[in-house]
Scaffold this motif. Structure first.
Motif, PDB file in Angstrom:
ATOM      1  N   GLY A 101       0.828  -1.202   0.000  1.00  0.00           N
ATOM      2  CA  GLY A 101       0.000   0.000   0.000  1.00  0.00           C
ATOM      3  C   GLY A 101       0.860   1.247   0.000  1.00  0.00           C
ATOM      4  N   TRP A 102       0.351   2.320  -0.618  1.00  0.00           N
ATOM      5  CA  TRP A 102       1.157   3.543  -0.699  1.00  0.00           C
ATOM      6  C   TRP A 102       1.246   4.255   0.656  1.00  0.00           C
ATOM      7  CZ3 TRP A 102      -0.268   8.449   0.573  1.00  0.00           C
ATOM      8  CH2 TRP A 102      -1.633   8.743   0.659  1.00  0.00           C
ATOM      9  N   GLN A 103       0.393   3.898   1.594  1.00  0.00           N
ATOM     10  CA  GLN A 103       0.456   4.526   2.919  1.00  0.00           C
ATOM     11  C   GLN A 103       1.375   3.771   3.890  1.00  0.00           C
ATOM     12  OE1 GLN A 103      -3.624   6.233   4.093  1.00  0.00           O
ATOM     13  NE2 GLN A 103      -4.174   4.686   2.561  1.00  0.00           N
ATOM     14  N   SER A 104       2.072   2.778   3.381  1.00  0.00           N
ATOM     15  CA  SER A 104       2.919   1.943   4.224  1.00  0.00           C
ATOM     16  C   SER A 104       4.308   2.557   4.434  1.00  0.00           C
ATOM     17  CB  SER A 104       3.091   0.561   3.582  1.00  0.00           C
ATOM     18  OG  SER A 104       3.840   0.671   2.374  1.00  0.00           O
ATOM     19  N   GLU A 105       5.005   2.050   5.450  1.00  0.00           N
ATOM     20  CA  GLU A 105       6.385   2.472   5.674  1.00  0.00           C
ATOM     21  C   GLU A 105       7.293   2.026   4.537  1.00  0.00           C
ATOM     22  OE1 GLU A 105       7.722   1.150   9.465  1.00  0.00           O
ATOM     23  OE2 GLU A 105       6.270   2.340  10.610  1.00  0.00           O
ATOM     24  N   ALA A 106       7.007   0.868   3.959  1.00  0.00           N
ATOM     25  CA  ALA A 106       7.830   0.368   2.857  1.00  0.00           C
ATOM     26  C   ALA A 106       7.732   1.290   1.644  1.00  0.00           C
ATOM     27  CB  ALA A 106       7.400  -1.050   2.485  1.00  0.00           C
TER      28      ALA A 106
END
Length: 390
Positions: free
Chosen positions: A222-227
């Motif tokens: 997901g684009w909201q992830s830390e990765a």
């Protein structure tokens, strides 16, 4: 409702074809280095002026897969270089997916001309779906996509052209279809591609650099992830280094192919579990955010569309092929050989909703966190960054 009203009610927009759009980027960059003649299908000099690309001896064009403007803006604190360099917001084409966008970028023509109508597309010769990323099930690339590659045309006209990407993409179907021409230089790491771009920018020409990790992190986490944020920070750092070490009289142009939405917790339908969605539909192509529905008899398409509207309601804009074409979703022109690659019914999803098909999609594909393909601002809007010290 009219087709346009259905699109607007779903919060969806038509790409800005011929204006501030992805198809103008490479033509504008070619015009900047004196190779406007390589672009026959549009006014490359007008594209250059519209996008604000300065004349330069060398232009490095960077395409960051999956970096939507809305996502960049939400995480701008993690991208100081990109934040301060973004010069405009432009649109991708439709569908907002990599194969379609790279063809739009590489030819300056929308999917109605290129036939790159989705992640998967109906192959009229076989009757099955062709994957336009892996090229499984598709025809010879030059036969499938008939618009000239701008990189190849510019190279044949005498311009020094190079592409920096993964070595395995050098002869891929997608590369051959839309991005062939010049020298392909395989480099695994972004830092290595940036080093190569810096070296090549010392002499006149054009360098195209592609990077896909942001899209990969978005799909998986997901684009909201830390990765995803970490991948953005890496890109920002390397592009800042590229700008700092770029020779005078060389420019950098950065853009993307699409944005993304995270879909956990959003409405999702599985065609395999919804008989009313499967009825009269022979083939489903596209992807969960934008579907092509192909029937055995086009006469049943209006009834199919009505059933899908009844099930999906406000979570989608469901259009007949003729309506989608008339709205210009696939560009100003749909070529005769492309028409059958567009569904008899076209479904563009609203919000964060998706439609999957467990009969044909793997559990891993269905479980993707971040997806794209439709016409929300989160998917359609992409950044344009131009930097020049000459």
């Amino acid at each position: 409702m009219t087709p346009g009203e259905r699109l607007a009610a779903a919060g969806l927009s038509v790409p800005d074809y011929g204006g501030l759009e992805l198809g103008a980027v490479l033509p504008g960059a070619l015009a900047a280095v004196g190779a406007a003649d390589a672009v026959a299908a549009r006014d490359a000099e007008a594209d250059r002026v519209r996008l604000g690309i300065p004349r330069a001896e060398h232009v490095v064009v960077v395409l960051i897969d999956g970096l939507g403007h809305r996502q960049l803006d939400a995480r701008k604190g993690h991208a100081p270089f990109l934040r301060t360099t973004e010069s405009a917001v432009i649109t991708a084409g439709f569908p907002t997916t990599t194969a379609t966008s790279l063809a739009l970028f590489g030819t300056g023509r929308a999917s109605g001309a290129t036939g790159m109508t989705g992640y998967t597309a109906h192959n009229p010769r076989t009757g099955a779906a062709a994957n336009l990323v892996s090229w499984d099930g598709a025809d010879d690339p030059e036969r499938w996509q008939r618009e000239p590659s701008l990189l190849r045309t510019a190279h044949e006209g005498g311009l020094a052209v190079s592409t920096l990407g993964k070595a395995k993409f050098a002869g891929s179907g997608l590369t051959r279809a839309a991005l062939s021409g010049g020298e392909f230089v395989g480099r695994a790491r972004l830092a290595e591609r940036v080093d190569e771009a810096i070296r090549r920018a010392r002499t006149p020409g054009l360098t195209y650099l592609y990077w896909g990790d942001i899209d990969r992190m978005g799909h998986k986490h997901g684009w909201q992830s830390e990765a995803w944020t970490a991948a953005l920070e890496d890109v920002d750092q390397e592009l800042r280094r590229l700008r700092a070490r770029l020779p005078r009289h060389a420019a950098i142009v950065v853009t993307a192919d699409h944005g993304m939405v995270d879909v956990p917790g959003a409405p999702r339908w599985d065609i395999a579990a919804e008989p009313s969605l499967a009825r009269d539909v022979r083939l489903v192509a596209g992807e969960p955010r934008m579907l092509h529905l192909h029937t055995d008899d086009a006469a049943v398409a209006p009834a199919v569309a009505e059933r899908w509207r009844g099930v999906l309601g406000a979570d989608a804009a469901v259009l007949l092929r003729s309506e989608a074409v008339a709205l210009g979703l696939f560009g100003p022109v749909v070529a005769d050989h492309v028409e059958d690659r567009i569904g008899d019914v076209v479904v563009a999803m609203a919000g964060r909703a998706t439609v999957v098909d467990s009969r044909t999609q793997t559990p891993e594909a269905i479980a993707l966190v971040g997806v794209h393909g439709s016409l929300t601002r989160e998917e359609l809007e992409i950044p344009l960054l131009v930097a020049y010290d000459g």
